[in-house]
Scaffold this active site. Structure first.
Site, PDB file in Angstrom:
ATOM      1  N   GLY A 175       0.740  -1.262   0.000  1.00  0.00           N
ATOM      2  CA  GLY A 175       0.000   0.000   0.000  1.00  0.00           C
ATOM      3  C   GLY A 175       0.764   1.303   0.000  1.00  0.00           C
ATOM      4  O   GLY A 175       0.120   2.350  -0.135  1.00  0.00           O
ATOM      5  N   GLY A 212       2.891   2.562  -2.223  1.00  0.00           N
ATOM      6  CA  GLY A 212       3.409   3.004  -3.526  1.00  0.00           C
ATOM      7  C   GLY A 212       2.796   4.290  -4.051  1.00  0.00           C
ATOM      8  O   GLY A 212       1.665   4.639  -3.711  1.00  0.00           O
ATOM      9  N   CYS A 215      -0.260   3.510  -6.093  1.00  0.00           N
ATOM     10  CA  CYS A 215      -0.992   2.385  -5.530  1.00  0.00           C
ATOM     11  C   CYS A 215      -2.257   2.905  -4.853  1.00  0.00           C
ATOM     12  O   CYS A 215      -2.221   3.936  -4.178  1.00  0.00           O
ATOM     13  CB  CYS A 215      -0.073   1.744  -4.509  1.00  0.00           C
ATOM     14  SG  CYS A 215      -0.895   0.680  -3.370  1.00  0.00           S
TER      15      CYS A 215
END
Ligand code: 5GP
Length: 348
Positions: free
Chosen positions: A182, A184, A187
């Site tokens: 999570g 990124g 993301c």
């Protein structure tokens, strides 16, 4: 239901406390690391920064630029090159530090075998087995199967964020466990699912578990500035993987567009709608897209960006008196902060 009360931290929540040091210049700092991988027994000597296996980042052009740069950075190639392209690349000296990426489908395993038939097996020695959610039994079995099939290959596998899965993957044959769910830049997992783990704490906890078993971790995602890499290494990461920080360069192998005189490159998550449309003909009905598509400013050759990143890490080492990158985590004391960067003149 249960609540864990102890606070988990992200890069932005801490700074590294300066320490007295005998170092007088960042030139004295060695940011290469030497590793012997737990299972493959192979050695690594280089700067442990890895380009993420994403379109626009994990390209052959990036791997070539890294080889030319000479500091031993490595690139995890995207899995969307053809068998012939990969086989040809893994015969060249530029590929010595490249990771071959794959998912966990039968097609992925078949493709690897096809590439290995034609590639130089002394060059294709590193695999990056990558799934968004490394918590399934099926993933663990796949890593075991790959370890049994390829005993001399170095295997990086992930992603997970907690110590028990790090241990399970290392005991199942991974040499390096990739950590991050999570964080990124492109993301949307946390938004779409509510699942995740603050990246700095994930690194600290996972590195501790891995090192206890003679394994390594690669901190994957969430680095936005060179100081974040210093924090990741300070937290115990052996490798750090970068996506967004390496996007938007000549080496991205993607189209450069112009808007109002400003040049842009499109960058997207590998489970975004853009990626799924490009590589698998659309978003499968049962799957929500967990990545976004953004336009990043075109930044020219990656060389200048690398100089910034490596310069930042060297400088961090001098601030805490670490002569080698290896010593950085021992020399690191994090202090919790409420503000880390002064943005009065904007963010750059
Ligand atoms: P960054 O350095 O850009 O912050 O993070 C890079 C990492 O983000 C990649 O190595 C990968 O683990 C993760 N990532 C890439 N694409 C996607 C995506 O579409 N969805 C999610 N959840 N993560 C992604």
């Amino acid at each position: 239901m249960r609540i864990e009360e102890d606070l988990k931290l992200d890069f932005k929540d801490v700074l590294i406390r300066p320490k007295r040091s005998t170092l007088s210049s960042r030139k004295e700092v060695d940011i290469k690391r030497d590793f012997v991988f737990k299972w493959s027994g192979r050695t690594f000597n280089g700067t442990p920064i890895v380009a993420a296996n994403m379109d626009g980042v994990g390209t052959m052009a990036m791997a070539k630029a890294f080889a030319k740069h000479g500091e031993g950075l490595s690139a995890a190639l995207t899995k969307h090159y053809s068998v012939d392209e990969l086989a040809a690349f893994f015969k060249t000296k530029d590929a010595h530090n490249a990771w071959y990426s794959l998912g966990t489908t039968k097609a992925d395993a078949d493709k690897l075998k096809a590439v290995l038939k034609k590639a130089d097996k002394n060059i294709l020695t590193k695999l990056c087995i990558d799934v968004a959610n490394g918590y399934s039994e099926a993933f663990v079995s796949y890593v075991k199967m790959m370890r049994d099939t390829f005993p001399k290959m170095t295997i990086m596998a992930g992603n997970v964020v907690t110590h028990e899965m790090v241990e399970e993957l290392l005991l199942s044959g991974a040499d390096v466990v990739k950590v991050g769910i999570g964080p990124g830049s492109v993301c949307t997992t946390r938004k779409m699912t509510g699942v995740g783990y603050p990246q700095l704490s994930a690194i600290i906890e996972c590195a501790d578990a891995a090192h206890g078993l003679g394994g390594l971790v690669c901190a994957d995602g969430g680095c936005t500035v060179p100081g974040d890499l210093a924090k990741a290494f300070g937290a115990g990461a052996d490798f750090v993987m970068l996506g967004g920080m390496l996007a938007g360069h000549d080496q991205s192998e993607c189209e450069i567009t112009q808007q109002n005189g400003q040049k842009f490159v499109t960058f997207y998550g590998m489970s975004s709608k853009t990626a799924m449309t490009k590589h698998s003909g659309g978003v499968a009905e049962y799957r929500a897209s967990e990545g976004k598509t953004v336009h990043v400013k075109y930044r020219g050759d990656v060389k200048a960006t690398l100089q910034d990143i490596l310069g930042g890490i060297r400088s961090a080492c001098t601030y805490v008196g670490a002569r080698k990158l290896k010593e950085l985590s021992k020399r690191t004391t994090f202090i919790r902060v409420t503000q880390q960067i002064n943005n009065v003149f904007g963010e750059s």
